[in-house]
Design an enzyme around this catalytic site. Structure first.
Site, mmCIF file in Angstrom:
data_model
loop_
_atom_site.group_PDB
_atom_site.id
_atom_site.type_symbol
_atom_site.label_atom_id
_atom_site.label_comp_id
_atom_site.label_asym_id
_atom_site.label_seq_id
_atom_site.Cartn_x
_atom_site.Cartn_y
_atom_site.Cartn_z
ATOM 1 N N HIS A 1 6.454 -3.278 -1.413
ATOM 2 C CA HIS A 1 5.723 -3.024 -0.166
ATOM 3 C C HIS A 1 6.615 -2.258 0.822
ATOM 4 C CE1 HIS A 1 3.392 -6.966 -1.071
ATOM 5 N NE2 HIS A 1 2.496 -6.008 -1.143
ATOM 6 N N LYS B 1 -8.645 -16.276 -0.181
ATOM 7 C CA LYS B 1 -7.591 -15.971 -1.159
ATOM 8 C C LYS B 1 -6.585 -17.103 -1.363
ATOM 9 C CE LYS B 1 -6.614 -11.228 -2.282
ATOM 10 N NZ LYS B 1 -5.603 -10.170 -2.164
ATOM 11 N N ARG C 1 0.589 1.290 -8.182
ATOM 12 C CA ARG C 1 1.616 0.939 -9.161
ATOM 13 C C ARG C 1 1.317 1.525 -10.538
ATOM 14 N NH1 ARG C 1 1.542 -5.082 -7.062
ATOM 15 N NH2 ARG C 1 -0.520 -4.243 -6.658
ATOM 16 N N SER D 1 3.533 -9.470 -5.396
ATOM 17 C CA SER D 1 3.795 -10.742 -4.709
ATOM 18 C C SER D 1 3.614 -11.900 -5.673
ATOM 19 C CB SER D 1 2.834 -10.911 -3.533
ATOM 20 O OG SER D 1 3.032 -9.898 -2.596
HETATM 21 P P1 ADP Z 1 -0.057 -7.516 -4.151
HETATM 22 O O1 ADP Z 1 -0.917 -6.661 -5.035
HETATM 23 O O2 ADP Z 1 1.401 -7.492 -4.518
HETATM 24 O O3 ADP Z 1 -0.594 -8.887 -3.841
HETATM 25 P P2 ADP Z 1 -1.016 -6.647 -1.565
HETATM 26 O O4 ADP Z 1 -2.397 -7.112 -1.732
HETATM 27 O O5 ADP Z 1 -0.250 -7.212 -0.439
HETATM 28 O O6 ADP Z 1 -0.054 -6.776 -2.800
HETATM 29 O O7 ADP Z 1 -1.008 -5.071 -1.559
HETATM 30 C C1 ADP Z 1 -0.889 -4.252 -0.458
HETATM 31 C C2 ADP Z 1 -0.663 -2.835 -0.924
HETATM 32 O O8 ADP Z 1 0.667 -2.714 -1.410
HETATM 33 C C3 ADP Z 1 -1.570 -2.373 -2.063
HETATM 34 O O9 ADP Z 1 -1.918 -1.036 -1.820
HETATM 35 C C4 ADP Z 1 -0.689 -2.451 -3.266
HETATM 36 O O10 ADP Z 1 -1.065 -1.539 -4.266
HETATM 37 C C5 ADP Z 1 0.649 -2.072 -2.670
HETATM 38 N N1 ADP Z 1 1.756 -2.563 -3.463
HETATM 39 C C6 ADP Z 1 2.054 -3.846 -3.757
HETATM 40 N N2 ADP Z 1 3.167 -3.906 -4.535
HETATM 41 C C7 ADP Z 1 3.579 -2.622 -4.721
HETATM 42 C C8 ADP Z 1 4.659 -2.000 -5.450
HETATM 43 N N3 ADP Z 1 5.516 -2.727 -6.157
HETATM 44 N N4 ADP Z 1 4.755 -0.650 -5.424
HETATM 45 C C9 ADP Z 1 3.855 0.087 -4.734
HETATM 46 N N5 ADP Z 1 2.817 -0.433 -4.038
HETATM 47 C C10 ADP Z 1 2.670 -1.758 -4.027
#
Ligand code: ADP
Length: 163
Positions: free
Chosen positions: A17, A41, A90, A128
């Protein structure tokens, strides 16, 4: 002024992130990291805890701020005067869902576009939920989360296992 929103659950924020946030901060005048408050969630960290961790790790990036939001992202973007939503991609597996969300958000708010940044290769497998699985079993998460919150996350999640 170009304002963008970087939305997510951030439960908790990872180096993946943070990488997206740092890179997006170079592209916009102001970047708002928006923590999705979604009771459905069942997150591991409260919205306030997630927000507090984000604020600590983005402290050194002057044009980045963080807030919680609930409701529709399209409405939140309008409220903030943001015309861009930034998301990280990703792998192909992220694509279908993100593509659908981007189309819906644009329909709900035609003044807003979604921009995708490709993950840095070292974070391609980082999420996460992966961090939580490792921490829950007492594994080392130092390579996956910012240093200043690493201890706190490990402690919280490994404690949870004992309960
Ligand atoms: P997660 O999928 O890890 O639960 P979130 O729902 O918080 O994450 O995702 C928020 C944004 O961050 C999304 O657009 C997700 O694709 C992006 N994201 C999460 N992890 C990564 C990573 N390792 N590399 C690039 N983008 C990421």
């Amino acid at each position: 002024m170009k304002i963008a929103i970087c939305p997510g659950s951030f439960d908790p924020i990872t180096l993946g992130h943070l990488d997206i946030i740092r890179r997006a901060a170079l592209l916009f005048d102001r970047l708002i990291v928006a923590v999705l408050v979604n009771p459905g969630k069942n997150p591991s960290f409260t919205a306030e805890e997630r927000l507090d961790m984000i604020r600590r790790v983005v402290r050194d990036i002057p044009n980045v701020e963080a807030e919680c939001f609930d409701g529709l992202l399209a409405d939140y973007a309008r409220l903030k005067g943001a015309h861009t939503i930034v998301k990280g991609l990703r792998a192909v597996t992220d694509f279908e869902y993100e593509f659908q969300m981007a189309l819906i958000n644009r329909k709900l708010n035609p003044d807003t576009d979604t921009v995708f940044l490709t993950t840095s290769s070292q974070y391609m497998y980082l999420s996460s939920s992966m961090v939580k699985s490792i921490a829950c079993f007492g594994g080392d998460i130092a390579d996956y989360v910012p240093e200043c919150i690493c201890g706190e996350i490990s402690e919280r999640l490994s404690k949870r296992k004992d309960n």
